[in-house]
Design an enzyme around this catalytic site. Structure first.
Site, PDB file in Angstrom:
ATOM      1  N   TYR A  73       0.609  -0.844  -0.007  1.00 64.57           N
ATOM      2  CA  TYR A  73      -0.343  -0.146   0.009  1.00 64.57           C
ATOM      3  C   TYR A  73       0.874   0.837   0.045  1.00 64.57           C
ATOM      4  O   TYR A  73       0.208   1.715  -0.359  1.00 64.57           O
ATOM      5  CB  TYR A  73      -1.423  -0.095   1.304  1.00 64.57           C
ATOM      6  CG  TYR A  73      -1.818   0.995   1.359  1.00 64.57           C
ATOM      7  CD1 TYR A  73      -3.092   1.045   0.900  1.00 64.57           C
ATOM      8  CD2 TYR A  73      -1.866   2.227   1.659  1.00 64.57           C
ATOM      9  CE1 TYR A  73      -4.285   2.267   0.563  1.00 64.57           C
ATOM     10  CE2 TYR A  73      -2.257   3.212   1.929  1.00 64.57           C
ATOM     11  CZ  TYR A  73      -3.749   3.371   1.174  1.00 64.57           C
ATOM     12  OH  TYR A  73      -4.932   4.260   1.038  1.00 64.57           O
ATOM     13  N   PHE A 125      -9.225  18.758 -24.852  1.00 66.49           N
ATOM     14  CA  PHE A 125      -9.696  18.438 -25.662  1.00 66.49           C
ATOM     15  C   PHE A 125     -10.630  18.084 -24.360  1.00 66.49           C
ATOM     16  O   PHE A 125     -10.753  19.433 -23.191  1.00 66.49           O
ATOM     17  CB  PHE A 125      -8.987  16.775 -25.855  1.00 66.49           C
ATOM     18  CG  PHE A 125      -9.018  15.690 -26.350  1.00 66.49           C
ATOM     19  CD1 PHE A 125      -9.343  15.890 -27.442  1.00 66.49           C
ATOM     20  CD2 PHE A 125      -9.614  14.193 -25.779  1.00 66.49           C
ATOM     21  CE1 PHE A 125     -10.191  14.727 -28.264  1.00 66.49           C
ATOM     22  CE2 PHE A 125     -10.275  13.877 -26.450  1.00 66.49           C
ATOM     23  CZ  PHE A 125     -10.873  13.719 -28.167  1.00 66.49           C
ATOM     24  N   ASP A 126     -11.490  17.430 -24.820  1.00 73.68           N
ATOM     25  CA  ASP A 126     -13.606  16.951 -24.037  1.00 73.68           C
ATOM     26  C   ASP A 126     -12.983  17.092 -21.986  1.00 73.68           C
ATOM     27  O   ASP A 126     -12.849  17.846 -21.462  1.00 73.68           O
ATOM     28  CB  ASP A 126     -13.857  15.955 -24.048  1.00 73.68           C
ATOM     29  CG  ASP A 126     -12.959  14.352 -24.622  1.00 73.68           C
ATOM     30  OD1 ASP A 126     -12.243  14.563 -24.048  1.00 73.68           O
ATOM     31  OD2 ASP A 126     -14.008  13.582 -25.038  1.00 73.68           O
ATOM     32  N   ASP A 215      -0.429  19.928 -21.212  1.00 77.70           N
ATOM     33  CA  ASP A 215      -0.934  18.524 -21.506  1.00 77.70           C
ATOM     34  C   ASP A 215      -0.221  17.562 -22.232  1.00 77.70           C
ATOM     35  O   ASP A 215      -0.014  18.005 -23.788  1.00 77.70           O
ATOM     36  CB  ASP A 215      -2.859  18.677 -21.993  1.00 77.70           C
ATOM     37  CG  ASP A 215      -3.379  17.312 -21.628  1.00 77.70           C
ATOM     38  OD1 ASP A 215      -3.442  16.060 -22.217  1.00 77.70           O
ATOM     39  OD2 ASP A 215      -4.559  17.864 -22.664  1.00 77.70           O
ATOM     40  N   ALA A 217      -0.286  13.572 -22.858  1.00 78.55           N
ATOM     41  CA  ALA A 217      -1.091  12.176 -23.425  1.00 78.55           C
ATOM     42  C   ALA A 217       0.424  11.580 -24.829  1.00 78.55           C
ATOM     43  O   ALA A 217       0.546  10.610 -23.815  1.00 78.55           O
ATOM     44  CB  ALA A 217      -2.347  12.198 -23.938  1.00 78.55           C
ATOM     45  N   LYS A 258      -1.763   6.268 -23.652  1.00 73.96           N
ATOM     46  CA  LYS A 258      -1.012   6.780 -24.643  1.00 73.96           C
ATOM     47  C   LYS A 258       0.092   5.964 -25.020  1.00 73.96           C
ATOM     48  O   LYS A 258       0.446   5.059 -25.152  1.00 73.96           O
ATOM     49  CB  LYS A 258      -1.947   8.078 -25.235  1.00 73.96           C
ATOM     50  CG  LYS A 258      -2.991   8.125 -25.681  1.00 73.96           C
ATOM     51  CD  LYS A 258      -3.399   8.881 -24.923  1.00 73.96           C
ATOM     52  CE  LYS A 258      -5.188   9.809 -24.368  1.00 73.96           C
ATOM     53  NZ  LYS A 258      -6.023   9.115 -23.182  1.00 73.96           N
ATOM     54  N   HIS A 450     -21.319  13.674 -24.461  1.00 74.95           N
ATOM     55  CA  HIS A 450     -21.253  12.571 -26.143  1.00 74.95           C
ATOM     56  C   HIS A 450     -20.909  11.368 -25.513  1.00 74.95           C
ATOM     57  O   HIS A 450     -21.079  10.415 -26.465  1.00 74.95           O
ATOM     58  CB  HIS A 450     -19.603  13.387 -27.334  1.00 74.95           C
ATOM     59  CG  HIS A 450     -18.537  13.257 -26.363  1.00 74.95           C
ATOM     60  ND1 HIS A 450     -18.726  14.614 -25.504  1.00 74.95           N
ATOM     61  CD2 HIS A 450     -18.055  12.228 -26.567  1.00 74.95           C
ATOM     62  CE1 HIS A 450     -16.853  14.155 -25.293  1.00 74.95           C
ATOM     63  NE2 HIS A 450     -16.483  13.574 -25.100  1.00 74.95           N
TER      64      HIS A 450
END
Length: 468
Positions: A73, A125-126, A215, A217, A258, A450
């Site tokens: 843990y 992005f979303d 960001d 990714a 990704k 969406h």
């Protein structure tokens, strides 16, 4: 003629059976899903291009790491291996694992912004846009104008428009909470950001005392495009380009699902801000679990540490970007429009150009996504006005800069034959484009609609009635 397909730099040691339903079955399935591809069962999809997030095939080394995972843990060995890998790669003092990219945004963004403030990005992005809004702030997109011409062969369409960035900062005095650089720029069609643009953006942020958040990714694909397209860095390794790029940021969020080639995982990086680090730790413990596992199992941490290294392999990156370029070259032969030049993680079809009779209020990107499933069992998604949603203050439908249908290619999963099927489906739809209907929403949730919304066709009917 199509370019030469880049052969896979790996052997396939395990396969998963997929099946193609009949056209009648596919028409029924998409209707039962209320014309939302997210509602389809994966077993009813032949080629799944819905996302490249978490859909990669892991390597033998990653699977062996799964067996070595330390499930303690607190203070697990696997955590410290990931920490050492992340620090060496990105040059940031603190690296925090979380369970995926939107978790990183949930932890970090409320610490940087709040009501009455704005965040500026080359394009949000979303989920990133949603987490800015959930923190109480509002979003402003600031991509270079060349990105809006989908046929223009411009090498770095993902760049920040630095002149506009200066104007937006001036127009919102004291309100700008952060600047976010998205690499690659997903909403603009998977387009890369150049290193000189990152440098210029960082200089503006420093001058105005604004944090610059990456960001990250698709950090490896972006670095590969810099190596291939930015002359100054042609002789640099992808690894060195990554380190140089991140030198100009203050923090980063990452969906590791990704370019880190894992099925689950994310990261937060803080370059050198002890106070922010402590606040990140506090939110991580509240939202994700203890800091040394961040919502992940030890086996996930091991796979992620290995995937960060494998994602930098330049032979793999040549194959990865070559897949998308190969598909694009077939579409070029048939005049099917897409955001060019091809991006790294997928091809973004210009659905508005392909379906000019469908207005943005009837979502041409979603319409093409539905047709691809009916035509060949291919699942894709809208990157357009359907995804963008409504103005959070007025409820009015927003108009996206692009009406894309994104063909997101999972890493190390599909072969040349699959890409040929995708091209054939698009060619078939192009021949009957005038018969494709638009869609209207019959139900939607208040946030990220969406993923769950229900739709029905409107306008031009299908050439033949759907069965049943």
């Amino acid at each position: 003629m199509p370019i030469t397909y880049v052969p896979e730099p790996f052997r396939i040691k395990m396969v998963e059976t997929i099946r193609l339903l009949t056209r009648e079955e596919r028409a029924r399935k998409i209707r039962e899903a209320h014309h939302n591809v997210f509602n389809l069962r994966a077993e009813d999809v032949y080629i799944d291009l819905l996302t490249d997030s978490g859909t990669s095939a892991m390597s033998a080394e990653q699977w062996s790491g799964v067996m070595r995972g330390d499930e303690a843990y607190a203070g697990a060995r696997s955590y410290f291996r990931l920490l050492d890998t992340g620090r060496a790669l990105f040059g940031y003092e603190y690296v925090q694992p979380v369970h995926q990219g939107r978790a990183a945004e949930k932890v970090l963004f409320p610490l940087l912004m709040g009501p009455g403030q704005v965040a500026i990005s080359n394009m949000f992005f979303d989920t990133t846009r949603a987490h800015v809004e959930l923190a109480g702030a509002r979003t402003l997109d600031c991509v270079v104008p060349e990105a809006r011409d989908t046929r223009a062969q411009v090498p770095f369409k993902g760049n920040m428009d630095t002149a506009q960035l200066e104007r937006l900062i001036a127009e919102h005095p004291g309100q700008v909470a952060a600047v976010v650089m998205t690499i690659t720029n997903n909403s603009a069609g998977g387009q890369p950001v150049s290193l000189w643009n990152m440098r210029d953006t960082a200089e503006i942020c420093r001058r105005h005392g604004l944090p610059l958040v990456i960001d990250a990714a698709r950090f490896a694909e972006n670095a590969y495009f810099i190596q291939q397209r930015e002359a100054e860095y042609r002789d640099w390794s992808v690894r060195d380009i990554v380190r140089e790029f991140f030198r100009y940021g203050d923090a980063f969020t990452m969906s590791a699902k990704k370019d880190a080639l894992v099925n689950m995982g994310g990261l937060i990086g803080v370059k050198s801000d002890p106070a922010l680090v402590q606040r990140v730790k506090g939110n991580t413990i509240a939202f994700e679990g203890f800091t040394s596992y961040g919502g992940l199992s030890g086996r996930d941490l091991e796979a992620l540490a290995t995937g960060l290294e494998e994602g930098l392999d330049e032979t793999y990156l040549r194959y990865r970007t070559g897949q998308v370029a190969y598909l694009a070259s077939i579409l070029d032969e048939h005049g099917i429009p897409y955001q060019s030049p091809p991006g790294g993680h997928g091809l973004f079809i210009d659905a508005q150009a392909m379906l000019p009779h469908i207005p943005y209020t009837q979502f041409p990107g979603q319409a093409l996504a539905v047709e691809l499933y009916v035509e060949a069992g291919i699942r894709t998604c809208d990157i357009g006005s359907f995804m963008l949603g409504n103005n959070p203050d007025t409820g009015e439908q927003l108009r996206a800069d692009f009406e894309f249908t994104r063909l997101a290619v999972p890493r190390r999963v599909y072969t040349q034959a699959h890409l040929d099927v995708i091209a054939g489906a698009l060619i078939a739809i192009q021949a009957r484009a005038a018969q494709v209907p638009g869609y209207r929403i019959t139900w939607e949730p208040p946030v990220l609609r969406h993923f769950q919304a229900e739709l029905e066709p409107v306008g031009v009917p299908h050439a033949a009635p759907l069965p049943g």
